[in-house]
Design an enzyme around this catalytic site. Structure first.
Site, PDB file in Angstrom:
ATOM      1  N   LYS A  35       0.989  -0.849  -0.038  1.00  8.82           N
ATOM      2  CA  LYS A  35      -0.139   0.161   0.055  1.00  8.82           C
ATOM      3  C   LYS A  35       1.013   1.556  -0.164  1.00  8.82           C
ATOM      4  CE  LYS A  35      -0.635  -0.761   4.661  1.00  8.82           C
ATOM      5  NZ  LYS A  35      -1.366   0.327   6.254  1.00  8.82           N
ATOM      6  N   ARG A 131      -9.703  -0.517  15.766  1.00  9.52           N
ATOM      7  CA  ARG A 131      -9.790  -0.111  13.981  1.00  9.52           C
ATOM      8  C   ARG A 131     -10.490  -0.360  13.762  1.00  9.52           C
ATOM      9  NH1 ARG A 131      -4.045   0.890  10.902  1.00  9.52           N
ATOM     10  NH2 ARG A 131      -4.750  -0.640  10.559  1.00  9.52           N
ATOM     11  N   TYR A 259      16.191  30.010   7.621  1.00 11.19           N
ATOM     12  CA  TYR A 259      14.604  30.409   8.709  1.00 11.19           C
ATOM     13  C   TYR A 259      14.841  30.617   9.746  1.00 11.19           C
ATOM     14  CZ  TYR A 259      12.854  30.801   3.632  1.00 11.19           C
ATOM     15  OH  TYR A 259      12.485  30.226   2.470  1.00 11.19           O
ATOM     16  N   MET A 307      12.145  23.822   1.757  1.00 13.30           N
ATOM     17  CA  MET A 307      11.453  23.359   1.146  1.00 13.30           C
ATOM     18  C   MET A 307      12.546  23.112  -0.080  1.00 13.30           C
ATOM     19  SD  MET A 307       8.520  24.558  -1.998  1.00 13.30           S
ATOM     20  CE  MET A 307       7.420  25.562  -1.454  1.00 13.30           C
TER      21      MET A 307
END
Ligand SMILES: Cc1ncc(COP(=O)(O)O)c(C=O)c1O
Length: 367
Positions: A35, A131, A259, A307
């Site tokens: 998956k 679940r 940053y 990024m």
């Protein structure tokens, strides 16, 4: 290909890891869990590579199953969340895809569907995961309803273990006892094809959970399902996430990096910029000190990840140059180690790798 960020997928490692699972569970069939784009490694290349070793594939939805059929793979394919709406049933039937059944409405939908190609079903039992699945005392009724339906083929059983990655947790034994109490012919008592409980951790560590089908996921990709790293020595990381230094310069004492200036140079020091960032899936919240391998030497990440780039402290490799390699995870450091620095798990790192990162497939003979 100009930008140097890439994920190299080691095909031999995938094969090796599935072989490890098979050795651990020699009497069980193996359902390779593919998956989420084979945990970020690439659905079709992984499926083709494992096609001769896997007895079945598990995916989360039809969108992941159909490419396998279209690629000519005739293995059993199991939808771990079953179908999401009744409209999918004719496709499941036509393409012979198995459904996990975990809610009564799914049985209602099977009652209403045309029966020309019966669908094999796995009744999911919630033995403690909390679940998906029927409560143990609802499972018998689900089976009775399904057994009556011409649209349903073979019925099997499945449960999912919540704590198999914690060897000392009593929960696994409790869950297995609940699963066992359903009276399902288990392992050699059945025809070796009735039930499944084990994820990677249970495949490696819980022989009592092997039942008829094991469902290894993360171990295929060579990451340990355990916190304790000593138990995954046999596995080989199937992915190396790498890039290169695109800038090397010396910053003066007191200069900020990235940053917000989270890292401040304590002295004049060489700082490298690696072409890899959160736009590639590298975690933005990686803290200072997260290891990166530059020219074979571990150096600390410094400053906030941007990024497209991240910064490293090059003091341990003062001769590093633009174009030198940077390994974000692979054999060293492992994805598990990076995940621990970032407060997550290797699964998430792999799944978050973005499509921008080219996947390059290699055999050891090509490396
Ligand atoms: C139902 C089910 N089975 C098996 C697996 C494989 O688990 P792992 O990757 O821990 O082996 C998963 C993954 O989350 C799952 O949801």
């Amino acid at each position: 290909m100009s930008r140097p960020a890439r994920a190299t997928i080691h095909l031999d490692a995938l094969r090796h890891n599935l072989a490890v699972a098979r050795r651990c569970a020699p009497d069980a069939r193996a359902m390779a869990v593919l998956k989420a784009n084979a945990y970020g490694h690439g659905l079709l290349p992984v499926a083709h590579e494992l096609a001769d070793q896997a007895d079945a594939f598990a995916v989360s939805c039809l969108e992941e199953a159909l490419p396998l059929r279209e690629a000519g793979l005739s293995h059993r394919i199991v939808l771990l969340e079953g179908f999401f709406e009744a409209g999918e049933l004719p496709i499941l039937a036509a393409r012979q895809v198995d459904a996990v059944i975990h809610q009564p409405w799914q049985i209602d939908a099977l009652e209403a569907v045309d029966s020309s190609h019966p669908i094999d079903c796995w009744i999911k039992v919630d033995t403690g995961m909390g679940r998906l699945g029927f409560a143990p005392d609802e499972a018998g009724e689900a089976r009775e309803r399904l057994q009556r339906l011409p649209a349903v083929g073979t019925i099997r059983w499945m449960t999912h273990l919540a704590s198999a990655d914690e060897p000392d947790s009593p929960q696994t034994a409790e869950q297995l006892a609940r699963f066992g109490s359903l009276g399902i012919p288990f392992g050699s008592e059945g025809e070796g094809d009735t039930s499944s409980a084990a994820n990677s951790a249970a495949t490696l560590r819980w022989p009592q959970a092997h039942a008829d089908w094991v469902r290894p996921g993360i171990l295929l990709y060579g990451a340990s399902p355990f916190v304790d790293p000593s138990v995954h020595e046999a596995l080989r990381p199937a992915m190396t996430l790498s890039s290169q230094l695109i800038s090397v310069k010396t910053l003066p004492r007191g200069h900020g990096v990235g940053y917000g200036g989270r890292f401040v140079c304590p002295e004049a020091m060489p700082v490298g910029i690696v072409a890899m960032g959160y736009g590639d899936g590298y975690p933005r919240h990686a803290p200072d000190g997260t290891p990166v391998l530059v020219n074979g030497i571990r150096v600390p990440l410094i400053g906030r990840v941007s990024m497209d780039m991240l910064a490293v402290d090059l003091r341990p490799v003062p001769d590093a140059r633009v174009g030198d390699s940077a390994i974000l995870w692979g054999d060293n450091p492992t994805a598990g180690e990076i995940a621990r620095h970032c407060g997550t798990i290797s699964y998430e790192l792999f799944c978050r790798l973005t499509p921008r990162v080219p996947r390059v497939y290699r055999r050891s003979s090509q490396e």
